[in-house]
Design a protein around this motif. Structure first.
Motif, PDB file in Angstrom:
ATOM      1  N   GLN A  48       0.822  -1.209   0.000  1.00  0.00           N
ATOM      2  CA  GLN A  48       0.000   0.000   0.000  1.00  0.00           C
ATOM      3  C   GLN A  48       0.857   1.260   0.000  1.00  0.00           C
ATOM      4  OE1 GLN A  48      -2.977   0.067   3.084  1.00  0.00           O
ATOM      5  NE2 GLN A  48      -3.540  -2.066   2.746  1.00  0.00           N
ATOM      6  N   ASP A  49       0.329   2.294  -0.644  1.00  0.00           N
ATOM      7  CA  ASP A  49       0.922   3.625  -0.543  1.00  0.00           C
ATOM      8  C   ASP A  49       0.396   4.245   0.746  1.00  0.00           C
ATOM      9  OD1 ASP A  49       2.161   3.351  -3.012  1.00  0.00           O
ATOM     10  OD2 ASP A  49       0.474   4.233  -4.087  1.00  0.00           O
ATOM     11  N   VAL A  50       1.317   4.716   1.572  1.00  0.00           N
ATOM     12  CA  VAL A  50       0.932   5.298   2.855  1.00  0.00           C
ATOM     13  C   VAL A  50       1.502   6.714   2.912  1.00  0.00           C
ATOM     14  CG1 VAL A  50       1.015   5.016   5.354  1.00  0.00           C
ATOM     15  CG2 VAL A  50       0.988   3.000   3.898  1.00  0.00           C
ATOM     16  N   THR A  51       0.667   7.661   3.297  1.00  0.00           N
ATOM     17  CA  THR A  51       1.100   9.055   3.362  1.00  0.00           C
ATOM     18  C   THR A  51       1.658   9.398   4.730  1.00  0.00           C
ATOM     19  OG1 THR A  51      -1.126   9.763   3.943  1.00  0.00           O
ATOM     20  CG2 THR A  51      -0.548   9.813   1.606  1.00  0.00           C
ATOM     21  N   LYS A  52       2.459  10.448   4.747  1.00  0.00           N
ATOM     22  CA  LYS A  52       3.063  10.925   5.983  1.00  0.00           C
ATOM     23  C   LYS A  52       1.996  11.119   7.053  1.00  0.00           C
ATOM     24  CE  LYS A  52       5.680  14.709   7.907  1.00  0.00           C
ATOM     25  NZ  LYS A  52       6.434  15.915   7.696  1.00  0.00           N
ATOM     26  N   GLU A  53       2.306  10.647   8.253  1.00  0.00           N
ATOM     27  CA  GLU A  53       1.470  10.754   9.448  1.00  0.00           C
ATOM     28  C   GLU A  53       0.261   9.826   9.435  1.00  0.00           C
ATOM     29  OE1 GLU A  53       0.759  14.934  10.126  1.00  0.00           O
ATOM     30  OE2 GLU A  53       2.891  15.332  10.439  1.00  0.00           O
ATOM     31  N   LEU A  68       1.136   3.085  14.832  1.00  0.00           N
ATOM     32  CA  LEU A  68       2.420   3.369  14.199  1.00  0.00           C
ATOM     33  C   LEU A  68       2.164   4.368  13.078  1.00  0.00           C
ATOM     34  CD1 LEU A  68       3.628  -0.327  13.956  1.00  0.00           C
ATOM     35  CD2 LEU A  68       4.531   1.423  15.509  1.00  0.00           C
ATOM     36  N   PHE A  69       2.894   5.477  13.073  1.00  0.00           N
ATOM     37  CA  PHE A  69       2.676   6.544  12.103  1.00  0.00           C
ATOM     38  C   PHE A  69       3.813   6.604  11.099  1.00  0.00           C
ATOM     39  CE2 PHE A  69       0.435   7.813  15.953  1.00  0.00           C
ATOM     40  CZ  PHE A  69      -0.828   8.080  15.443  1.00  0.00           C
ATOM     41  N   MET A  70       3.466   6.724   9.829  1.00  0.00           N
ATOM     42  CA  MET A  70       4.440   6.803   8.749  1.00  0.00           C
ATOM     43  C   MET A  70       5.148   8.161   8.797  1.00  0.00           C
ATOM     44  SD  MET A  70       5.851   5.231   6.224  1.00  0.00           S
ATOM     45  CE  MET A  70       4.826   3.790   6.243  1.00  0.00           C
ATOM     46  N   PRO A  71       6.481   8.170   8.819  1.00  0.00           N
ATOM     47  CA  PRO A  71       7.210   9.441   8.891  1.00  0.00           C
ATOM     48  C   PRO A  71       7.241  10.229   7.577  1.00  0.00           C
ATOM     49  CG  PRO A  71       8.704   7.572   9.242  1.00  0.00           C
ATOM     50  CD  PRO A  71       7.336   7.017   9.020  1.00  0.00           C
ATOM     51  N   VAL A  72       7.105   9.549   6.445  1.00  0.00           N
ATOM     52  CA  VAL A  72       7.140  10.176   5.113  1.00  0.00           C
ATOM     53  C   VAL A  72       6.198   9.406   4.194  1.00  0.00           C
ATOM     54  CG1 VAL A  72       9.520  11.030   5.287  1.00  0.00           C
ATOM     55  CG2 VAL A  72       9.097   8.731   4.420  1.00  0.00           C
ATOM     56  N   ASP A  73       5.919   9.962   3.020  1.00  0.00           N
ATOM     57  CA  ASP A  73       5.125   9.242   2.024  1.00  0.00           C
ATOM     58  C   ASP A  73       5.942   8.088   1.455  1.00  0.00           C
ATOM     59  OD1 ASP A  73       3.277  11.255   2.417  1.00  0.00           O
ATOM     60  OD2 ASP A  73       3.592  12.198   0.458  1.00  0.00           O
ATOM     61  N   GLY A  74       5.300   6.943   1.261  1.00  0.00           N
ATOM     62  CA  GLY A  74       6.002   5.815   0.661  1.00  0.00           C
ATOM     63  C   GLY A  74       5.095   4.620   0.449  1.00  0.00           C
ATOM     64  N   THR A  75       5.658   3.603  -0.179  1.00  0.00           N
ATOM     65  CA  THR A  75       4.959   2.344  -0.413  1.00  0.00           C
ATOM     66  C   THR A  75       5.608   1.278   0.464  1.00  0.00           C
ATOM     67  OG1 THR A  75       4.536   2.974  -2.707  1.00  0.00           O
ATOM     68  CG2 THR A  75       4.295   0.632  -2.150  1.00  0.00           C
ATOM     69  N   ILE A  76       4.803   0.580   1.222  1.00  0.00           N
ATOM     70  CA  ILE A  76       5.345  -0.447   2.111  1.00  0.00           C
ATOM     71  C   ILE A  76       5.707  -1.678   1.284  1.00  0.00           C
ATOM     72  CG2 ILE A  76       4.888  -1.936   4.084  1.00  0.00           C
ATOM     73  CD1 ILE A  76       3.382   0.375   5.323  1.00  0.00           C
ATOM     74  N   LEU A  77       7.000  -2.004   1.302  1.00  0.00           N
ATOM     75  CA  LEU A  77       7.529  -3.121   0.521  1.00  0.00           C
ATOM     76  C   LEU A  77       7.560  -4.423   1.314  1.00  0.00           C
ATOM     77  CD1 LEU A  77      10.630  -1.352  -1.074  1.00  0.00           C
ATOM     78  CD2 LEU A  77       8.390  -1.751  -2.129  1.00  0.00           C
TER      79      LEU A  77
END
Length: 126
Positions: A48-53, A68-77
């Motif tokens: 999934q693509d997950v956005t910052k925060e 758990l909060f994503m620190p930056v935009d990214g795709t979880i590999l």
């Protein structure tokens, strides 16, 4: 407490280690200490693509469950499979074997906006 200088941090107590256009994410030594004994990690956002925060999973300790909060935009590999049978690795080695997810960074420059170790120490009053 240990806060490696090569990592970046968030005020939500996540760390990120950048390796090219990919990065590893986990929670800080401070965070695992506040949570206590970690018994389960629930991350079902692979691919999934997950956005910052945004919330990308939860960590369950004996006394609480925390997002758990994503620190930056990214795709979880990838999710750290070791945590399925050994969630306590987050307590014993939060910056090593206790990493939680590997991501592909949407924009690697976004990590420059995160806290360095000294700024994070200020957040937690160290």
């Amino acid at each position: 407490m240990n806060f490696p200088a090569e990592l970046k941090y968030t005020s939500d107590h996540e760390w990120i280690r950048v390796e090219g256009d990919e990065a590893y994410i986990g929670i800080t030594e401070f965070a695992q200490g506040e949570l206590g004994d970690i018994v389960y990690i629930d991350i079902n956002t692979v691919g999934q693509d997950v956005t910052k925060e945004s919330v990308f999973g939860t960590v369950e300790a004996v006394k609480t469950v925390s997002d758990l909060f994503m620190p930056v935009d990214g795709t979880i590999l990838e999710v750290n499979k070791k945590l399925d049978s050994q969630p306590e690795l987050v307590n014993s080695d939060p910056y090593g074997d206790g990493w939680m997810v590997k991501i592909k960074l949407t924009n690697p420059a976004d990590t420059e906006k995160l806290l360095d170790a000294d700024a994070y120490k200020g957040v937690i009053g160290q």
